[in-house]
Design a protein around this motif. Structure first.
Motif, PDB file in Angstrom:
ATOM      1  N   GLN A  20       0.829  -1.202   0.000  1.00 60.69           N
ATOM      2  CA  GLN A  20       0.000   0.000   0.000  1.00 60.69           C
ATOM      3  C   GLN A  20       0.864   1.254   0.000  1.00 60.69           C
ATOM      4  O   GLN A  20       0.590   2.221  -0.724  1.00 60.69           O
ATOM      5  CB  GLN A  20      -0.923  -0.010   1.232  1.00 60.69           C
ATOM      6  CG  GLN A  20      -1.824   1.199   1.359  1.00 60.69           C
ATOM      7  CD  GLN A  20      -2.905   1.208   0.300  1.00 60.69           C
ATOM      8  OE1 GLN A  20      -3.453   0.155  -0.043  1.00 60.69           O
ATOM      9  NE2 GLN A  20      -3.196   2.380  -0.250  1.00 60.69           N
ATOM     10  N   LEU A  64       2.284   1.728  -3.439  1.00 62.98           N
ATOM     11  CA  LEU A  64       1.325   2.195  -4.436  1.00 62.98           C
ATOM     12  C   LEU A  64       1.105   3.693  -4.359  1.00 62.98           C
ATOM     13  O   LEU A  64       0.755   4.342  -5.364  1.00 62.98           O
ATOM     14  CB  LEU A  64      -0.019   1.464  -4.257  1.00 62.98           C
ATOM     15  CG  LEU A  64      -0.046  -0.028  -4.634  1.00 62.98           C
ATOM     16  CD1 LEU A  64      -1.399  -0.642  -4.292  1.00 62.98           C
ATOM     17  CD2 LEU A  64       0.267  -0.208  -6.111  1.00 62.98           C
ATOM     18  N   GLU A  65       1.300   4.280  -3.175  1.00 58.38           N
ATOM     19  CA  GLU A  65       1.078   5.718  -3.031  1.00 58.38           C
ATOM     20  C   GLU A  65       2.064   6.546  -3.842  1.00 58.38           C
ATOM     21  O   GLU A  65       1.814   7.727  -4.121  1.00 58.38           O
ATOM     22  CB  GLU A  65       1.161   6.098  -1.549  1.00 58.38           C
ATOM     23  CG  GLU A  65       0.033   5.506  -0.714  1.00 58.38           C
ATOM     24  CD  GLU A  65       0.207   5.794   0.766  1.00 58.38           C
ATOM     25  OE1 GLU A  65       1.259   6.386   1.114  1.00 58.38           O
ATOM     26  OE2 GLU A  65      -0.689   5.436   1.554  1.00 58.38           O
ATOM     27  N   ASN A  66       3.195   5.966  -4.214  1.00 55.96           N
ATOM     28  CA  ASN A  66       4.207   6.684  -4.987  1.00 55.96           C
ATOM     29  C   ASN A  66       4.070   6.468  -6.479  1.00 55.96           C
ATOM     30  O   ASN A  66       4.896   6.966  -7.256  1.00 55.96           O
ATOM     31  CB  ASN A  66       5.606   6.251  -4.537  1.00 55.96           C
ATOM     32  CG  ASN A  66       5.859   6.558  -3.073  1.00 55.96           C
ATOM     33  OD1 ASN A  66       5.393   7.601  -2.568  1.00 55.96           O
ATOM     34  ND2 ASN A  66       6.577   5.687  -2.393  1.00 55.96           N
ATOM     35  N   LEU A  67       3.054   5.702  -6.925  1.00 57.35           N
ATOM     36  CA  LEU A  67       2.851   5.443  -8.341  1.00 57.35           C
ATOM     37  C   LEU A  67       1.958   6.500  -8.969  1.00 57.35           C
ATOM     38  O   LEU A  67       1.255   7.255  -8.267  1.00 57.35           O
ATOM     39  CB  LEU A  67       2.230   4.056  -8.525  1.00 57.35           C
ATOM     40  CG  LEU A  67       3.080   2.850  -8.100  1.00 57.35           C
ATOM     41  CD1 LEU A  67       2.283   1.563  -8.284  1.00 57.35           C
ATOM     42  CD2 LEU A  67       4.382   2.800  -8.886  1.00 57.35           C
ATOM     43  N   GLN A  87      -2.028   3.967 -12.360  1.00 56.14           N
ATOM     44  CA  GLN A  87      -1.475   2.715 -11.834  1.00 56.14           C
ATOM     45  C   GLN A  87      -1.850   2.533 -10.364  1.00 56.14           C
ATOM     46  O   GLN A  87      -2.083   1.408  -9.901  1.00 56.14           O
ATOM     47  CB  GLN A  87       0.046   2.705 -11.998  1.00 56.14           C
ATOM     48  CG  GLN A  87       0.507   2.699 -13.445  1.00 56.14           C
ATOM     49  CD  GLN A  87       2.018   2.698 -13.563  1.00 56.14           C
ATOM     50  OE1 GLN A  87       2.728   2.803 -12.557  1.00 56.14           O
ATOM     51  NE2 GLN A  87       2.516   2.580 -14.805  1.00 56.14           N
ATOM     52  N   GLN A  88      -1.902   3.671  -9.651  1.00 58.91           N
ATOM     53  CA  GLN A  88      -2.264   3.584  -8.235  1.00 58.91           C
ATOM     54  C   GLN A  88      -3.695   3.082  -8.074  1.00 58.91           C
ATOM     55  O   GLN A  88      -3.978   2.262  -7.202  1.00 58.91           O
ATOM     56  CB  GLN A  88      -2.109   4.972  -7.596  1.00 58.91           C
ATOM     57  CG  GLN A  88      -2.365   4.961  -6.088  1.00 58.91           C
ATOM     58  CD  GLN A  88      -2.155   6.339  -5.483  1.00 58.91           C
ATOM     59  OE1 GLN A  88      -1.753   7.271  -6.178  1.00 58.91           O
ATOM     60  NE2 GLN A  88      -2.407   6.462  -4.223  1.00 58.91           N
ATOM     61  N   ARG A  89      -4.592   3.568  -8.950  1.00 58.71           N
ATOM     62  CA  ARG A  89      -5.985   3.140  -8.880  1.00 58.71           C
ATOM     63  C   ARG A  89      -6.120   1.654  -9.192  1.00 58.71           C
ATOM     64  O   ARG A  89      -6.829   0.914  -8.528  1.00 58.71           O
ATOM     65  CB  ARG A  89      -6.815   3.982  -9.849  1.00 58.71           C
ATOM     66  CG  ARG A  89      -8.310   3.708  -9.763  1.00 58.71           C
ATOM     67  CD  ARG A  89      -9.127   4.736 -10.500  1.00 58.71           C
ATOM     68  NE  ARG A  89      -8.633   4.970 -11.848  1.00 58.71           N
ATOM     69  CZ  ARG A  89      -7.943   6.055 -12.226  1.00 58.71           C
ATOM     70  NH1 ARG A  89      -7.667   7.007 -11.337  1.00 58.71           N
ATOM     71  NH2 ARG A  89      -7.529   6.181 -13.494  1.00 58.71           N
ATOM     72  N   CYS A  95      -4.686  -0.348  -6.296  1.00 58.41           N
ATOM     73  CA  CYS A  95      -5.577  -0.342  -5.119  1.00 58.41           C
ATOM     74  C   CYS A  95      -6.730  -1.316  -5.273  1.00 58.41           C
ATOM     75  O   CYS A  95      -7.171  -1.934  -4.301  1.00 58.41           O
ATOM     76  CB  CYS A  95      -6.101   1.087  -4.896  1.00 58.41           C
ATOM     77  SG  CYS A  95      -4.864   2.227  -4.240  1.00 58.41           S
TER      78      CYS A  95
END
Length: 438
Positions: free
Chosen positions: A251, A254-257, A261-263, A266
């Motif tokens: 997690q 993913l916050e740095n993508l 891509q983050q969506r 997630c």
């Protein structure tokens, strides 16, 4: 499959029949020997009397004193006969009448015994050669033993009837003994069922010592199976817990993508969290594994409701069922089925959930389970889709699909039915019918 009672009874019948036939054969032979020995001893006594009554007249002829002869020798065909050979002279009893006989050739002091069938009579013959007044006297004495043989046959018939009665009595006695001896075994299925369904131990003093090792092995096997299932579930729960930490790191990554891509990441992560939470809930719902044990609602339902209310606080679950009702299905399966259905109901209910379980006799014998909630429910289109697909509904209807595919698999394994409809409370109603096992 064969009956132990039938096996023992059949072998006893064969053994008794063979033993009784041999006994009758020995009895018949013994009676014949005793009869012939008795008649032979009497004939020998008569022969001694005849020799004593034999007199030599001065004119050189031999005569018998008639007053010393029994009357049976004077009646024609009386069944008692004698003949005496002295040189060329032959003396015969009047009872011989026109019977022709041949005296055996014996030396002085010799004896002979034989039998002969003459018409309807059966003669037992005794012959003896003695020296009297320096002359060889050959004496032949006979008696009809056919009457005695008829008595023997009558006695043997009575003995056969007595033997048959004895066999029947012994078979009846053995049946009663087997019935009394197998009575503890007839209680074993119920005792094993209670051990399997309610966890009651079988006391050693309630079973014969011969089958106690079998009961111990069954109990050991059930415990071993339960431990294996429990270890598997514990391992699954531990795996789900251990996966939480890597998912937290994922997690953060993913916050740095980029946003797109983050969506996408997630969504994948949410699905993983969904699976983990589902497995953890399954572990909490089922609790201690007892494979093969029936579901005793008085013992098993209250802890399940407590777990569900801890998972979903603020929800009220009202249960209704007959006291002492036992569902004759695997406890783990039923608890998992009820747990998943209650979890769906609690998740979408405003406050109230109703659980109703009853035994059904008409039109089909089985058990009915109904779970209703007071949530917003689903649209007619979504309700139709739920009923049509039936499995893996978590992929089709958001929110109402948690564990429903598992519920469908459990219901199908018992040839049951799972359906959905609108609840009177306003939410979704799930109905389960499980046919009674044969």
């Amino acid at each position: 499959m064969y009956s132990l009672k039938g096996y023992l009874t059949r072998n006893l019948l064969i053994t008794l029949s063979v033993a009784m036939v041999l006994l009758l054969a020995f009895l018949y032979h013994g009676i014949q020997v005793l009869t012939q020995d008795f008649v032979a001893s009497r004939l020998q006594h008569d022969a001694d009397s005849l020799i004593a009554a034999l007199k030599h007249d001065p004119n050189g002829t031999w005569t018998l004193s008639s007053d010393r002869l029994p009357n049976v020798y004077h009646r024609v065909n009386s069944g008692h006969y004698f003949a005496i050979q002295i040189g060329a002279q032959t003396l015969r009893s009047r009872s011989l009448f026109d019977h022709t006989i041949t005296l055996p050739t014996l030396g002085a002091g010799e004896q002979d015994q034989a039998t002969l069938f003459v018409g309807q009579e059966h003669w037992l013959m005794f012959s003896q050669a003695v020296i009297k007044d320096e002359q060889l006297v050959t004496l032949w004495v006979s008696e009809d033993i056919s009457t005695l043989e008829q008595t023997q046959v009558a006695f043997l018939t009575f003995a056969c009837a007595a033997v048959l009665f004895t066999i029947l009595f012994l078979l009846f006695a053995q049946y009663q003994l087997l019935k009394r001896g197998f009575k503890p075994l007839e209680q074993m299925p119920e005792a094993i069922r209670q051990m399997r369904t309610q966890g009651h131990d079988i006391k050693p003093d309630q079973v014969p010592s011969e089958i106690l090792p079998l009961i111990d092995e069954i109990d050991r096997l059930v415990n071993q199976l339960g431990q294996r299932v429990q270890r598997s579930r514990n391992a699954l729960g531990n795996l789900a817990h251990e996966m939480k930490r890597p998912l937290q790191h994922l997690q953060s990554y993913l916050e740095n993508l980029p946003p797109e891509q983050q969506r996408e990441g997630c969504n994948v992560l949410a699905n993983l969290h969904h699976i983990i939470e589902r497995e953890l809930k399954r572990t909490k719902i089922v609790g201690l594994s007892t494979p093969g044990r029936y579901t005793v609602l008085d013992d098993d339902l209250a802890p399940l409701i407590q777990v569900m209310q801890r998972i979903c606080p603020g929800r009220t679950i009202q249960s209704q069922y007959h006291r002492h009702l036992v569902l004759p299905f695997d406890r783990d399966d039923i608890l998992e089925l009820l747990g998943n259905l209650l979890d769906n109901a609690c998740k979408h209910a405003r406050k109230h959930i109703e659980l109703h379980i009853c035994q059904q006799h008409h039109p089909r014998q089985g058990f009915s389970i109904s779970i209703r909630d007071d949530g917003e429910g689903v649209s007619d289109a979504a309700l139709t889709l739920i009923i049509e697909r039936g499995i893996r509904l978590d992929e089709s209807i958001q929110g109402h699909g948690l564990g429903l595919s598992i519920c469908k698999d459990i219901v199908d394994s018992y040839q049951g039915e799972l359906s959905f409809s609108r609840a009177k409370l306003g939410g979704l109603a799930a109905q389960v019918f499980l046919p009674a096992p044969r």
